[in-house]
Design a protein around this motif. Structure first.
Motif, PDB file in Angstrom:
ATOM      1  N   LYS A 155       6.776  -1.636   3.031  1.00  0.00           N
ATOM      2  CA  LYS A 155       6.061  -2.286   4.129  1.00  0.00           C
ATOM      3  C   LYS A 155       4.615  -1.807   4.141  1.00  0.00           C
ATOM      4  N   ASN A 156       3.698  -2.710   4.434  1.00  0.00           N
ATOM      5  CA  ASN A 156       2.284  -2.381   4.502  1.00  0.00           C
ATOM      6  C   ASN A 156       1.980  -1.636   5.803  1.00  0.00           C
ATOM      7  N   LYS A 157       1.339  -0.479   5.705  1.00  0.00           N
ATOM      8  CA  LYS A 157       0.970   0.303   6.891  1.00  0.00           C
ATOM      9  C   LYS A 157      -0.337  -0.176   7.502  1.00  0.00           C
ATOM     10  N   GLY A 158      -1.163  -0.794   6.690  1.00  0.00           N
ATOM     11  CA  GLY A 158      -2.474  -1.238   7.157  1.00  0.00           C
ATOM     12  C   GLY A 158      -2.391  -2.505   7.978  1.00  0.00           C
ATOM     13  N   GLY A 159      -3.487  -3.227   8.030  1.00  0.00           N
ATOM     14  CA  GLY A 159      -3.543  -4.458   8.809  1.00  0.00           C
ATOM     15  C   GLY A 159      -2.893  -5.622   8.098  1.00  0.00           C
ATOM     16  N   LYS A 160      -3.225  -6.809   8.562  1.00  0.00           N
ATOM     17  CA  LYS A 160      -2.658  -8.039   8.004  1.00  0.00           C
ATOM     18  C   LYS A 160      -3.148  -8.242   6.567  1.00  0.00           C
ATOM     19  N   THR A 161      -2.231  -8.634   5.700  1.00  0.00           N
ATOM     20  CA  THR A 161      -2.607  -8.947   4.321  1.00  0.00           C
ATOM     21  C   THR A 161      -2.554 -10.458   4.121  1.00  0.00           C
ATOM     22  N   TYR A 162      -3.362 -10.939   3.183  1.00  0.00           N
ATOM     23  CA  TYR A 162      -3.443 -12.366   2.919  1.00  0.00           C
ATOM     24  C   TYR A 162      -2.597 -12.797   1.728  1.00  0.00           C
ATOM     25  N   TYR A 163      -2.279 -11.853   0.849  1.00  0.00           N
ATOM     26  CA  TYR A 163      -1.526 -12.167  -0.361  1.00  0.00           C
ATOM     27  C   TYR A 163      -0.325 -11.244  -0.488  1.00  0.00           C
ATOM     28  N   LYS A 164       0.716 -11.752  -1.113  1.00  0.00           N
ATOM     29  CA  LYS A 164       1.914 -10.958  -1.362  1.00  0.00           C
ATOM     30  C   LYS A 164       1.666 -10.084  -2.604  1.00  0.00           C
ATOM     31  N   PRO A 165       2.000  -8.808  -2.540  1.00  0.00           N
ATOM     32  CA  PRO A 165       1.748  -7.946  -3.701  1.00  0.00           C
ATOM     33  C   PRO A 165       2.727  -8.194  -4.851  1.00  0.00           C
ATOM     34  N   TYR A 166       2.259  -7.935  -6.048  1.00  0.00           N
ATOM     35  CA  TYR A 166       3.085  -7.999  -7.242  1.00  0.00           C
ATOM     36  C   TYR A 166       3.932  -6.728  -7.284  1.00  0.00           C
ATOM     37  N   VAL A 167       5.208  -6.833  -7.575  1.00  0.00           N
ATOM     38  CA  VAL A 167       6.111  -5.676  -7.559  1.00  0.00           C
ATOM     39  C   VAL A 167       6.347  -5.179  -8.979  1.00  0.00           C
ATOM     40  N   SER A 168       5.939  -3.929  -9.235  1.00  0.00           N
ATOM     41  CA  SER A 168       6.166  -3.295 -10.530  1.00  0.00           C
ATOM     42  C   SER A 168       6.047  -1.789 -10.374  1.00  0.00           C
ATOM     43  N   LYS A 169       7.132  -1.082 -10.582  1.00  0.00           N
ATOM     44  CA  LYS A 169       7.136   0.370 -10.458  1.00  0.00           C
ATOM     45  C   LYS A 169       6.206   1.003 -11.487  1.00  0.00           C
ATOM     46  N   ALA A 170       6.274   0.549 -12.723  1.00  0.00           N
ATOM     47  CA  ALA A 170       5.452   1.124 -13.797  1.00  0.00           C
ATOM     48  C   ALA A 170       3.961   0.873 -13.562  1.00  0.00           C
ATOM     49  N   LEU A 171       3.608  -0.337 -13.144  1.00  0.00           N
ATOM     50  CA  LEU A 171       2.206  -0.666 -12.889  1.00  0.00           C
ATOM     51  C   LEU A 171       1.680   0.093 -11.677  1.00  0.00           C
ATOM     52  N   TYR A 172       2.501   0.217 -10.641  1.00  0.00           N
ATOM     53  CA  TYR A 172       2.098   0.994  -9.472  1.00  0.00           C
ATOM     54  C   TYR A 172       1.873   2.456  -9.850  1.00  0.00           C
ATOM     55  N   ASP A 173       2.803   3.034 -10.592  1.00  0.00           N
ATOM     56  CA  ASP A 173       2.688   4.433 -10.983  1.00  0.00           C
ATOM     57  C   ASP A 173       1.434   4.689 -11.821  1.00  0.00           C
TER      58      ASP A 173
END
Length: 89
Positions: free
Chosen positions: A55-73
């Motif tokens: 879940k996003n802790k910040g404010g409102k987002t305009y786009y859905k994030p891409y999900v990738s554990k390796a890319l995030y890491d």
């Protein structure tokens, strides 16, 4: 030995081997470290999330994030608010 029995076994082993090696190489090739959020957002408008249930802790987002554990890491340093979404917009 009967060629009709051996051929399907050899073919199956060949396909399994090529599939397993192909996915490992493509997964490692897809991981890229970006210099900053501007570069990352050119490729992934909504940023990169570590998992689909974060879940996003910040404010409102305009786009859905891409999900990738390796890319995030690989780009973890760009997650300033530590909500497991790097460069969210």
């Amino acid at each position: 030995m009967n060629l009709k029995k051996i051929f399907p076994i050899v073919l199956s082993l060949g396909l399994l081997t090529s599939i397993s090696f192909g996915t490992v190489d493509s997964a490692n090739a897809a991981v890229k470290t970006y210099k900053n959020c501007t570069e990352l957002n050119k490729a992934y408008k909504g940023g990169v999330a570590r998992a689909s249930n974060v879940k996003n802790k910040g404010g409102k987002t305009y786009y859905k994030p891409y999900v990738s554990k390796a890319l995030y890491d690989a780009n973890k340093k760009m997650d300033r608010d530590k909500d497991l979404i790097a460069c969210e917009r």
